[in-house]
Design an enzyme around this catalytic site. Sequence first.
Site, short mmCIF file in Angstrom:
data_model
loop_
_atom_site.label_atom_id
_atom_site.label_comp_id
_atom_site.label_asym_id
_atom_site.label_seq_id
_atom_site.Cartn_x
_atom_site.Cartn_y
_atom_site.Cartn_z
CB CYS A 155 -20.37 -0.77 -20.20
SG CYS A 155 -19.76 0.84 -19.64
CE1 TYR A 181 -7.16 3.20 -0.62
CE2 TYR A 181 -4.78 3.43 -0.39
CZ TYR A 181 -5.88 2.75 -0.90
OH TYR A 181 -5.69 1.63 -1.66
CD GLU A 207 -3.02 -0.71 -0.08
OE1 GLU A 207 -3.12 0.46 -0.50
OE2 GLU A 207 -3.63 -1.66 -0.59
CG ASP A 258 -8.30 2.86 -5.08
OD1 ASP A 258 -9.52 2.81 -5.37
OD2 ASP A 258 -7.48 2.03 -5.51
#
Length: 351
Positions: free
Chosen positions: A208, A131, A48, A149
Site C-alpha cells: 500500500c 473474460y 490469454e 480477472d
Amino acid sequence: MRDTHEIDFSDELLAWYDRNAREMPWRISPADRSSGMRPDPYRVWLSEIMLQQTTVAAVRDYFLRFTSRWPTVESLAAAPDEQVMGEWAGLGYYARARNLLKCARVVVESHDGCFPDSHDELLNLPGIGPYTAAAIAAIAFDRPETVLDGNVERVMARLYDIHDPLPGSKPQLKQRAAALTPAVRPGDYAQAVMDLGATVCTPRSPACGICPMRTRCRSHAAGTQADLPRKTPKKPKPTRYGHVYITQTADGAMLLERRPDKGLLGGMLGWPGSEWSDAPSDTAPFAADWRVLPGEVRHTFTHFHLILQVWATSLPPCAAPEDMILLDKHAFRPSDLPTVMRKAFDLWRNQ
C-alpha cells in the site's frame, strides 16, 4: 457519463502504468503503442488462452516456444494435433489446447486469418468465454470492454471495501470495474489494472505504501485491505485412484492409446488404464506377465487428487494388440504425453 472521480482514477492509473508496465513477450509497451504500434491479435489471444488458470511466470517459456514454432494463426491451424498437444503438456487444462486448435482453424477458414475485433464476435469462437473476449477486444483492438480477472477483482474489492465473498460478488465487482473503464486507451487501462493487482495490490501483504491509488482506497482507509477479497470456502478436493499399464516391446517401442475426445486429457496419447474412481478395477488391457511397480504416481487436477498404480510388462513386437498405438523408440517422445502420464513413464523408466 463517467464522473470526475472515475476519470481521474483512470488517468492516474494510466500514468502509473506508463512508468511501471511489466514487460511481457506478448505485450506492446505503452511507449510503443503511443508511437503507433498495435498488438498482434494472434499473440494476445494465444497469451490469454495460456494464462487461464496459469501464472505469467509459467506461461512465458511456453508462449515463446509456441510463437517460435507457430508464429501465425495460419501456421498453428495447419499444425498436427499431437505436436500442439505435446508442446502444451505441462500447462494443464488440456481442453484449452483442443479449443486452441479449433479456434485457430475457425479463424483461418471463416475469418481469412483475421480475429474479429468485437466482444460478441469473439464469443462465437471456440474456447473464448466472456473474460477472454473482453481481454482480446480491449488489449488487441482498444475496445472499451471491462476485463475482470482475479487481479482486477482484488483491486475492486479493496478499492471499494467490498466484503461480500466471491464468487457471489462478481457482478458487483464487474459493475465497479466497468464504471472505471475509460473510452481512451482502454487496452492499456485493462493491463494497468491487472499489473496493479499483480505487482502492488497483491493477495498477501499488499504494498500500500507505493500504491498510486492508496488515497482513493476505502479498504486502506478502513485497515481491511489484507482481509479482501473474501471468498466462500472451497470444499476439500476428493482423492481418486486408478491403474495404468506400460508396455515396451523387445525392440524398444511403446504401446499407447489415444484417449476419448471428451473428458480429461481428451484426444491425448496416454497409457492404457482403468477408470479413475474410489475403487477402480485392476483389470489389465490384455493378458501378459504384468508386474506392479513400487511407488505410485500422484497428480492433482482442478477438482480432485489422483493416485495411480503403475503396472509394466514387455512383449515381442508381433504380439502388440492391433487396437492400440505402437510407437517405435524413435517416434516416442515422453514430452508429448500429458503431465500425469509422463509421471507414470518416469516411475517406470527409473525402475
